[in-house]
Write a protein that holds these residues in place. Sequence first.
Motif, mmCIF file in Angstrom:
data_model
loop_
_atom_site.group_PDB
_atom_site.id
_atom_site.type_symbol
_atom_site.label_atom_id
_atom_site.label_comp_id
_atom_site.label_asym_id
_atom_site.label_seq_id
_atom_site.Cartn_x
_atom_site.Cartn_y
_atom_site.Cartn_z
ATOM 1 N N SER A 37 40.397 41.142 44.069
ATOM 2 C CA SER A 37 40.279 40.853 42.670
ATOM 3 C C SER A 37 41.386 39.989 42.395
ATOM 4 N N GLY A 56 35.699 38.832 33.033
ATOM 5 C CA GLY A 56 35.814 40.383 33.860
ATOM 6 C C GLY A 56 35.677 40.053 35.232
ATOM 7 N N ALA A 58 34.333 42.428 38.896
ATOM 8 C CA ALA A 58 34.051 43.751 39.384
ATOM 9 C C ALA A 58 34.396 43.608 40.807
ATOM 10 N N GLU A 66 33.975 49.105 40.797
ATOM 11 C CA GLU A 66 34.860 49.240 39.629
ATOM 12 C C GLU A 66 34.821 47.980 38.922
ATOM 13 N N CYS A 67 34.908 48.071 37.514
ATOM 14 C CA CYS A 67 34.910 46.875 36.773
ATOM 15 C C CYS A 67 35.676 46.977 35.661
ATOM 16 N N TYR A 68 36.457 45.712 35.504
ATOM 17 C CA TYR A 68 37.365 45.411 34.354
ATOM 18 C C TYR A 68 36.832 44.268 33.538
ATOM 19 N N LYS A 69 36.782 44.181 32.177
ATOM 20 C CA LYS A 69 36.571 42.944 31.605
ATOM 21 C C LYS A 69 36.895 43.221 29.955
ATOM 22 N N GLN A 109 30.532 39.711 31.075
ATOM 23 C CA GLN A 109 30.026 40.078 32.430
ATOM 24 C C GLN A 109 31.212 40.363 33.260
ATOM 25 N N PRO A 110 31.364 41.045 34.267
ATOM 26 C CA PRO A 110 29.862 41.497 35.052
ATOM 27 C C PRO A 110 29.301 42.632 34.176
ATOM 28 N N MET A 112 27.491 45.846 34.749
ATOM 29 C CA MET A 112 27.499 46.893 35.635
ATOM 30 C C MET A 112 25.929 47.740 35.654
ATOM 31 N N ALA A 121 26.985 45.153 40.385
ATOM 32 C CA ALA A 121 27.226 44.199 39.369
ATOM 33 C C ALA A 121 26.806 42.882 39.582
#
Length: 479
Positions: A37, A56, A58, A66-69, A109-110, A112, A121
Amino acid sequence: MKDLSIDFIKENEYFLDGEMHEECGVFGVYNVSDNASSLAYYGLHALQHRGQEAAGIAASDNQKVECYKGKGLLTEIFDTQTIDRLGGVHAVGHVRYSTAGGNEIENVQPIMVRAHTGNFAVVHNGNIVNAREIRIELENEGRIFQGTSDSEVIAHLIQKETGTFVEKIIKAANRLEGAFAFIIMTKDCMYGIRDKNGLRPLTIANVDEAGYCLSSETCAFNIVNATTIRDIEPGEVVRIADDGLKFFQYTTEIQNKMCAMEYIYFSRPDSNINNINVHTARRYSGHMLAREDKGKVEADIVVGVPDSSLSAAIGYSEESGLPYELGLIKNRYVGRTFIQPTQKQRERGVRMKLSAVRDIVKDKRIMLIDDSIVRGTTSKRIVQLLKEAGAKEVHVRIGSPAITHPCFYGVDTSTYEELISARMSVEEVRAYIGADSLKFLSCDSLVEAFGTKDLCLSCFTGNYPTRLFSLAKTLVRED
Ligand code: SF4
């Protein structure tokens, strides 16, 4: 291929000025010993000029994705703790630009996909021109969409297909028309896909001991110490897995129509596209402008509009023998005006971001080099700035042809109304921006400067490399 008439497109303008026009940046890292990341963050940072409204990342640790945006600049969305929490050995990320109304968090984005067959993703740069038709088809089959982005269309298409994951991607990609570069990440594989027209860039590189990177621009490789392998070809999918790289040609109906605006405006000068360095291409466009001017206009100094026109200004100076001067200074903490979503924001952005250097420009006849004129407001303000600072004459030279047609492939030159050169002659544009003279580079000179014919020039010519689709009329353009 035949030209679309202006009237015909105007009839469909509501549709054509849809909310899915964007110019974004995608980046992926696979199998790195460092925090994936964190590498994705640094890669995206080098692509921040491609989109500043949302971003974002992933990440996968080979077990789960896992994703954060969020909305805003990378530095506003991510802090060290968030990056550390995401971690992973693989990661994909996205920086987003969208038109007004298209920036809901659902579209960030991403994208999911959480499915019993495995999560994945998707990040996407470009615009799928038949996305609405496919979306309606999928909705009629009972599929539910979260947002309005066309990236979600490919996610649903992949999910509904059968076969291995790469077979599903190949089947889905064959349904899509338009411009796209995708990166898709499952928990243990990564895929890079490029449209069959080659409109949007995507390049692969080696990183770390046995890792790989995918990026919209090669400038992002430098920051993570990656070495370019090659561009993903039009109509090609690359699969990156623990057994290395595998390339698949998903269609043989390909053409190489790289967006000319990537060279002219979007990409960083330290990026290479199709093995052509962006700074060099722009510098040669400056040479061509000077050649077209030879003996016709008298000036004292050459000034480039920072940042994307500096290379062309250097080229103009080299060819003409006129001294290159720093007549304009950019405030680096203001975003690019072209990629601000509303006209009001764009106008405010121009006032904040540029200053004329009075001692340099006062009493001078200036040859002002800019990369393009889209709406005309920026050029008008710059000419005004230089004249207010005492410039005697301002001659404007544009390192690209006049933009007379909208882009349907992900760049926000969205309607004929907004494009000044679609409404006015060169002389009318000159009068509007207040310049003493104005010239655009010809298409032939642009091609000569870039040293390639493998270009999309549609916004200058109206000859689009794909069919264009609409909701109102199933097909607005036939081959
Ligand atoms: S129409 Fe213009 S901006 Fe759009 S892809 Fe083609 S060259 Fe690029």
